[in-house]
Design an enzyme around this catalytic site. Sequence first.
Site, mmCIF file in Angstrom:
data_model
loop_
_atom_site.group_PDB
_atom_site.id
_atom_site.type_symbol
_atom_site.label_atom_id
_atom_site.label_comp_id
_atom_site.label_asym_id
_atom_site.label_seq_id
_atom_site.Cartn_x
_atom_site.Cartn_y
_atom_site.Cartn_z
ATOM 1 N N PRO A 16 0.841 -1.199 0.000
ATOM 2 C CA PRO A 16 0.000 0.000 0.000
ATOM 3 C C PRO A 16 0.876 1.249 0.000
ATOM 4 O O PRO A 16 1.729 1.411 0.872
ATOM 5 C CB PRO A 16 -0.781 -0.127 1.317
ATOM 6 N N GLN A 70 -6.308 -1.060 4.497
ATOM 7 C CA GLN A 70 -5.348 -0.630 5.514
ATOM 8 C C GLN A 70 -5.822 0.656 6.184
ATOM 9 O O GLN A 70 -6.120 1.644 5.517
ATOM 10 C CB GLN A 70 -3.961 -0.402 4.914
ATOM 11 N N CYS A 100 4.065 3.740 8.841
ATOM 12 C CA CYS A 100 4.205 4.941 8.019
ATOM 13 C C CYS A 100 5.095 5.954 8.738
ATOM 14 O O CYS A 100 4.805 6.347 9.876
ATOM 15 C CB CYS A 100 2.842 5.556 7.719
ATOM 16 N N ASN A 202 9.247 -7.099 3.323
ATOM 17 C CA ASN A 202 9.086 -5.912 2.490
ATOM 18 C C ASN A 202 10.347 -5.050 2.592
ATOM 19 O O ASN A 202 10.920 -4.943 3.669
ATOM 20 C CB ASN A 202 7.855 -5.123 2.954
ATOM 21 N N ASP A 204 13.228 -2.941 -0.402
ATOM 22 C CA ASP A 204 14.333 -3.041 -1.368
ATOM 23 C C ASP A 204 14.192 -4.168 -2.379
ATOM 24 O O ASP A 204 15.190 -4.747 -2.822
ATOM 25 C CB ASP A 204 15.678 -3.168 -0.642
ATOM 26 N N GLY A 226 6.895 -2.635 -3.078
ATOM 27 C CA GLY A 226 6.346 -1.286 -3.073
ATOM 28 C C GLY A 226 6.927 -0.436 -4.174
ATOM 29 O O GLY A 226 6.524 -0.523 -5.333
ATOM 30 N N ARG A 227 7.921 0.386 -3.825
ATOM 31 C CA ARG A 227 8.510 1.310 -4.801
ATOM 32 C C ARG A 227 9.123 0.591 -5.997
ATOM 33 O O ARG A 227 9.208 1.160 -7.084
ATOM 34 C CB ARG A 227 9.558 2.183 -4.109
#
Length: 322
Positions: A16, A70, A100, A202, A204, A226-227
């Site tokens: 997310p 979420q 976050c 999660n 890298d 993610g990224r």
Amino acid sequence: MRQLVILTNHKLWLAPMAGYTDRAFRHLCKEYGADVMVSEMVSADGLIRNTKKTLPYILFDGLERPFGIQIFGSEPYIMAKAAELCLAWNPDFIDLNMGCPAKKVVRKGAGAALMKNPVLAAEIVREVKAVLDKGCFLSSKFRSGWDLKSINYLDFGLRLQDAGADFLCLHPRTQSQMFSGTANWTHIAELKNQLSIPLIGNGDIQTPEDALRMYEETKCDSVMIGRGALGKPWIFHQIHQLEKNNDYTPASRQLILETMLRHIDLATHFKPESVAVKELRSQLCFYTKGIIGGAELRQAINHAVSAEQIKELIKSCEGLKF
């Protein structure tokens, strides 16, 4: 009855990410082989106070399943009330954001700020768990600690497990690191070794090789990207290819072009064009990194006023011609 293995048994998750993992991008990643989707993070307080305004962030359809919503907040009662409201949309799980690092979130005692208060974090898990239906699982995503002097992911994770979490996700950076430096995968391995519930790793994952290496080094149950998926949603398909064939097909100019055009179509399908065009300015830039004329294309997209104009700019980009 839903089964936990559908979510956690060697699955590829799309993380997310506020402002990026909207319905359009989730659909795109699903088309490329992502297994599990999560909504952008939603304020529990916002859900309760103004459900109509917050509703677009939690809407999903059957194609996105398995799907979780979420939520973030710092008050157990409010978090439980928000989770209860979410049940009306029948999500497969509720995820509690405890990682976050954004200042506007942690200033309210939410997100990664909860790493400083594991007793409160566990109470939130207990309160939310108590209102969930039997078929709706509960998870939490958190970090290694608040800063390098207060690494507490082991104690934190075990407390959440004891409080009733069905599975957990660890991003092994601290709040103070934000997204800088290197994710410490050793933390994932150590937490996995201590838990009796599934753990998602999660941090890298930039290449298909990274995903397989995380599995090997940490023994995590599933991997969340993610990224590393921004501007390359095909990474999920490449990971599946690499696992099956020990090799994968690199992204071609044609693939990048077709994916960008598909992203635009999906964005304008789910949102008014005026809104989609503005949001695409930040989303499409990831596809243009490293291509000839990429900087000029990004500038042009930032001034575009329609989806059709963006499409024409992309088609005329030298680096995307084939």
